[in-house]
Design a protein around this motif. Structure first.
Motif, PDB file in Angstrom:
ATOM      1  N   SER A  54      98.888 -10.413  92.593  1.00 33.73           N
ATOM      2  CA  SER A  54      99.184 -10.261  94.179  1.00 33.73           C
ATOM      3  C   SER A  54      98.765  -9.037  94.564  1.00 33.73           C
ATOM      4  O   SER A  54      99.113  -8.541  95.862  1.00 33.73           O
ATOM      5  N   CYS A  55      97.911  -8.349  93.951  1.00 31.19           N
ATOM      6  CA  CYS A  55      97.437  -6.925  94.409  1.00 31.19           C
ATOM      7  C   CYS A  55      96.594  -7.091  95.703  1.00 31.19           C
ATOM      8  O   CYS A  55      95.757  -8.039  95.890  1.00 31.19           O
ATOM      9  N   ALA A  56      97.042  -6.287  96.682  1.00 36.70           N
ATOM     10  CA  ALA A  56      96.431  -6.152  98.034  1.00 36.70           C
ATOM     11  C   ALA A  56      95.037  -5.484  98.049  1.00 36.70           C
ATOM     12  O   ALA A  56      94.099  -5.781  99.008  1.00 36.70           O
ATOM     13  N   ALA A  57      94.856  -4.858  97.140  1.00 39.11           N
ATOM     14  CA  ALA A  57      93.288  -4.049  96.988  1.00 39.11           C
ATOM     15  C   ALA A  57      92.733  -4.340  95.467  1.00 39.11           C
ATOM     16  O   ALA A  57      92.697  -3.394  94.695  1.00 39.11           O
ATOM     17  N   PRO A  58      92.159  -5.459  95.086  1.00 45.24           N
ATOM     18  CA  PRO A  58      92.015  -5.700  93.769  1.00 45.24           C
ATOM     19  C   PRO A  58      90.438  -5.282  93.334  1.00 45.24           C
ATOM     20  O   PRO A  58      90.624  -5.262  92.118  1.00 45.24           O
ATOM     21  N   GLU A  59      89.885  -4.905  94.103  1.00 50.09           N
ATOM     22  CA  GLU A  59      88.449  -4.314  93.605  1.00 50.09           C
ATOM     23  C   GLU A  59      88.655  -3.026  92.648  1.00 50.09           C
ATOM     24  O   GLU A  59      89.762  -2.328  92.989  1.00 50.09           O
ATOM     25  N   LEU A  60      88.060  -3.005  91.514  1.00 47.55           N
ATOM     26  CA  LEU A  60      87.871  -2.249  90.642  1.00 47.55           C
ATOM     27  C   LEU A  60      86.551  -1.354  90.407  1.00 47.55           C
ATOM     28  O   LEU A  60      85.573  -1.930  90.569  1.00 47.55           O
ATOM     29  N   THR A  61      87.040  -0.202  89.772  1.00 45.01           N
ATOM     30  CA  THR A  61      85.750   0.678  89.265  1.00 45.01           C
ATOM     31  C   THR A  61      86.146   1.122  88.023  1.00 45.01           C
ATOM     32  O   THR A  61      87.476   0.930  87.701  1.00 45.01           O
ATOM     33  N   THR A  62      85.399   1.903  87.346  1.00 44.37           N
ATOM     34  CA  THR A  62      85.799   2.542  85.944  1.00 44.37           C
ATOM     35  C   THR A  62      85.686   3.858  86.278  1.00 44.37           C
ATOM     36  O   THR A  62      85.213   4.699  86.782  1.00 44.37           O
ATOM     37  N   VAL A  63      86.618   4.743  85.481  1.00 51.13           N
ATOM     38  CA  VAL A  63      86.714   6.000  85.421  1.00 51.13           C
ATOM     39  C   VAL A  63      86.584   6.569  84.028  1.00 51.13           C
ATOM     40  O   VAL A  63      87.321   6.315  82.949  1.00 51.13           O
ATOM     41  N   GLY A  64      85.626   7.423  83.596  1.00 46.74           N
ATOM     42  CA  GLY A  64      85.648   8.094  82.337  1.00 46.74           C
ATOM     43  C   GLY A  64      85.597   9.476  82.243  1.00 46.74           C
ATOM     44  O   GLY A  64      84.766  10.211  83.149  1.00 46.74           O
ATOM     45  N   ARG A  65      86.457   9.862  81.501  1.00 45.43           N
ATOM     46  CA  ARG A  65      86.359  11.465  81.180  1.00 45.43           C
ATOM     47  C   ARG A  65      86.501  11.972  79.728  1.00 45.43           C
ATOM     48  O   ARG A  65      86.503  11.302  79.007  1.00 45.43           O
ATOM     49  N   ALA A  66      86.034  13.168  79.463  1.00 51.48           N
ATOM     50  CA  ALA A  66      85.747  13.580  78.316  1.00 51.48           C
ATOM     51  C   ALA A  66      87.416  13.747  77.369  1.00 51.48           C
ATOM     52  O   ALA A  66      87.134  13.622  76.259  1.00 51.48           O
ATOM     53  N   THR A  67      88.207  14.050  77.987  1.00 55.15           N
ATOM     54  CA  THR A  67      89.387  14.454  77.374  1.00 55.15           C
ATOM     55  C   THR A  67      90.574  13.313  77.647  1.00 55.15           C
ATOM     56  O   THR A  67      91.625  13.673  77.095  1.00 55.15           O
ATOM     57  N   ARG A  68      90.360  12.371  78.458  1.00 52.47           N
ATOM     58  CA  ARG A  68      91.230  11.316  78.521  1.00 52.47           C
ATOM     59  C   ARG A  68      90.771  10.096  78.359  1.00 52.47           C
ATOM     60  O   ARG A  68      89.613   9.798  78.245  1.00 52.47           O
ATOM     61  N   ARG A  69      91.722   9.039  78.272  1.00 50.37           N
ATOM     62  CA  ARG A  69      91.377   7.796  77.977  1.00 50.37           C
ATOM     63  C   ARG A  69      90.568   7.186  79.192  1.00 50.37           C
ATOM     64  O   ARG A  69      90.968   7.389  80.265  1.00 50.37           O
ATOM     65  N   ASP A  70      89.335   6.426  78.775  1.00 51.06           N
ATOM     66  CA  ASP A  70      88.793   5.587  79.940  1.00 51.06           C
ATOM     67  C   ASP A  70      89.600   4.737  80.417  1.00 51.06           C
ATOM     68  O   ASP A  70      90.410   4.047  79.787  1.00 51.06           O
ATOM     69  N   GLY A  71      89.442   4.180  81.738  1.00 47.02           N
ATOM     70  CA  GLY A  71      90.366   3.390  82.278  1.00 47.02           C
ATOM     71  C   GLY A  71      89.859   2.645  83.779  1.00 47.02           C
ATOM     72  O   GLY A  71      88.751   3.110  84.127  1.00 47.02           O
ATOM     73  N   PHE A  72      90.305   1.566  84.347  1.00 42.42           N
ATOM     74  CA  PHE A  72      90.195   1.249  85.512  1.00 42.42           C
ATOM     75  C   PHE A  72      90.802   1.826  86.398  1.00 42.42           C
ATOM     76  O   PHE A  72      91.981   2.401  86.448  1.00 42.42           O
ATOM     77  N   ARG A  73      90.159   1.790  88.042  1.00 40.66           N
ATOM     78  CA  ARG A  73      90.632   2.426  88.844  1.00 40.66           C
ATOM     79  C   ARG A  73      90.620   1.555  90.049  1.00 40.66           C
ATOM     80  O   ARG A  73      89.370   0.855  90.224  1.00 40.66           O
ATOM     81  N   HIS A  74      91.500   1.487  91.155  1.00 39.11           N
ATOM     82  CA  HIS A  74      91.075   0.603  92.258  1.00 39.11           C
ATOM     83  C   HIS A  74      90.279   1.133  93.131  1.00 39.11           C
ATOM     84  O   HIS A  74      90.364   2.276  93.294  1.00 39.11           O
ATOM     85  N   LEU A  75      89.263   0.502  93.517  1.00 36.86           N
ATOM     86  CA  LEU A  75      87.794   0.861  94.169  1.00 36.86           C
ATOM     87  C   LEU A  75      88.446   1.518  95.385  1.00 36.86           C
ATOM     88  O   LEU A  75      88.111   2.405  95.928  1.00 36.86           O
ATOM     89  N   ASN A  76      88.892   0.675  96.154  1.00 41.50           N
ATOM     90  CA  ASN A  76      89.282   1.000  97.608  1.00 41.50           C
ATOM     91  C   ASN A  76      90.383   1.777  98.064  1.00 41.50           C
ATOM     92  O   ASN A  76      90.541   2.282  99.227  1.00 41.50           O
ATOM     93  N   ASP A  77      91.359   1.646  97.207  1.00 41.23           N
ATOM     94  CA  ASP A  77      92.567   2.523  97.502  1.00 41.23           C
ATOM     95  C   ASP A  77      93.021   3.052  96.141  1.00 41.23           C
ATOM     96  O   ASP A  77      94.157   2.546  95.638  1.00 41.23           O
ATOM     97  N   PRO A  78      92.495   4.075  95.771  1.00 45.69           N
ATOM     98  CA  PRO A  78      93.046   5.101  94.601  1.00 45.69           C
ATOM     99  C   PRO A  78      94.430   5.445  94.482  1.00 45.69           C
ATOM    100  O   PRO A  78      94.954   5.491  93.254  1.00 45.69           O
TER     101      PRO A  78
END
Length: 464
Positions: A54-78
């Motif tokens: 039911s997500c209204a903004a389902p488009e995703l990208t990825t986020v990678g950081r050196a000190t935290r866990r990689d994860g998905f992020r909503h592309l159009n509405d973070p």
């Protein structure tokens, strides 16, 4: 067993999105491996979407950081946020699907599947073998009532599908008590413990936990059952046709069952006072309403009222002395009460009850309530298979009663009368309404210590 630090770590969870759904609708979830955010970013944008349908903004990208866990992020509405319960629930389904798929090449693991083709229910994760054997996994982060769980569990039992419940690693599904951080079981978790191990899941750390009561003091059956967590990596567990298994989990479950059974054994040796359940006055008034002969028949238990003996024929109550007659003819109600007070009645009904437990209907009750409950027999006896009518009352008016609700004993008696009328055992008495009303009242009084306390406090009332 867990230390305070281990419990705290188990209760922590990653807030990043680790699983995504496929845009093309293919089954399963995509899992983002740690350190892969940069390499799969373009793939994620083109092929993946938010796992919440039911997500209204389902488009995703990825986020990678050196000190935290990689994860998905909503592309159009973070700034868009889903509830943590939803994220953890999705992650738990994804972990179980991946784990099950890697266990056995002769089966399939699918999310949100209809187990029997009726569209009545969808299992969070359904494992199916080539011979059509199935196991359903149900991660549970949101609250669920005992009645709600029982209905869902019964649905699976009726179809011969083992259901494995995996409670969330925090919030309302993992409650702790005291400075030592003991975990205490909810009513639902206690009900689960009677048929299967109580399990919790931390999907982000891919850990499974169960309650360990080794070394705990005896449980009194009234307070919540408490213990420590035994925490195991999910990949050390084995998938079987009964569900998720591990030797340590089996050992813990056996000890929990032993503790529950011992509490019930002690409770059965000294029945709970009806004062504890709020219907003493009603019970007393109901006794006052009986005739003297009815009262004596119940009070004498298995003894027959002085001067009367019971034969084997239908309503075969005759005077003790040959040729003598009672002062007045006994009414059908008195005949019924007198029959129920005899050792013969108890023997006949008890034998029929054991036979009933071996029938298809009785076996279904055992599968639903467990053998320890289904085999319980409490006085007094109606002219019916004892286990049958008592387990009917337990299922209909105890298991299905929400916590805090009141049970109207007159309504319960009327339901027993309606359900069993015409099913009396041969050579016994009719199912008299007054007999049923008193039998149901007596049953709640005698069974309360074993069958009612295990589900928490309730109030029992008779109708005006």
């Amino acid at each position: 067993m867990h230390t305070a630090e281990e419990l705290e770590r188990f209760q922590q969870g990653e807030t990043r999105h680790l699983f995504a759904a496929y845009r093309d609708g293919r089954p399963g979830l995509y899992y983002l491996e740690q350190g892969s955010a940069h390499s799969v970013r373009e793939y994620a944008k083109a092929n993946l979407r938010c796992a919440i349908a039911s997500c209204a903004a389902p488009e995703l990208t990825t986020v990678g950081r050196a000190t935290r866990r990689d994860g998905f992020r909503h592309l159009n509405d973070p700034r868009l946020k889903h509830g943590l319960e939803s994220d953890f629930h999705i992650a738990a389904k994804g972990v179980i699907e991946r784990w099950a798929a890697g266990q056995d090449t002769t089966m399939s693991a699918r999310l949100e599947q209809d187990p029997d083709g009726t569209r009545q229910r969808r299992a969070d994760v359904l494992v199916t073998w080539r011979d059509e054997s199935k196991v359903a996994f149900e991660p549970q982060y949101s609250g669920i009532s005992l009645l709600g769980w029982q209905r869902r569990h019964d649905w699976y039992v009726d179809r011969g599908i083992p259901d494995v419940w995996l409670f969330g690693h925090g919030g309302r599904q993992l409650r702790t008590s005291g400075a030592g951080g003991l975990v205490k079981l909810s009513q639902v978790q206690l009900a689960v413990a009677r048929t299967a191990p109580v399990l919790w899941i931390n999907p982000d750390q891919e850990l499974i936990a169960t309650i360990d009561v080794k070394g705990s003091k005896p449980w009194n059956g009234r307070e919540p059952l408490r213990g420590r967590l035994l925490i195991i990596p999910v990949d050390e567990c084995v998938l079987t046709r009964r569900g998720l298994e591990h030797p340590a989990i089996s050992r813990c479950h056996a000890e929990v069952l032993a503790m529950i059974n011992e509490a019930e054994r002690r409770a059965a040796s000294h029945f709970a006072s009806p004062d504890d359940f709020g219907w003493t006055e009603a019970a007393v008034s109901s006794r006052r309403d009986r005739t003297v002969s009815q009262q004596q028949a119940w009070d004498t238990g298995t003894r027959v009222q002085k001067g009367i003996r019971v034969g084997r024929s239908l309503r075969g109550i005759v005077a003790a002395d040959e040729g003598s007659q009672p002062d007045r003819p006994l009414t059908s109600r008195e005949l019924a009460f007198l029959w129920a007070s005899t050792a013969q009645a108890r023997a006949v009904a008890g034998e029929a009850g054991q036979k009933w437990m071996g029938s298809p209907q009785g076996r279904a009750v055992i599968a639903k309530l467990g053998p320890n409950i289904a085999s319980k027999v409490f006085p007094p006896v109606l002219p019916l298979p004892t286990n049958q009518w008592q387990m009917f009352v337990f299922d209909r008016f105890v298991l299905r009663c929400p916590p805090g609700a009141k049970i109207n004993l007159d309504s319960a008696a009327a339901e027993v009368q309606r359900h069993f009328a015409g099913q009396e055992l041969p050579d016994t008495c009719d199912l008299d309404a007054a007999l049923v009303a008193d039998a149901v009242s007596e049953w709640f009084q005698h069974a309360a210590g074993v069958l009612v306390r295990r589900l928490g406090p309730r109030a029992f009332t008779r109708g005006e």
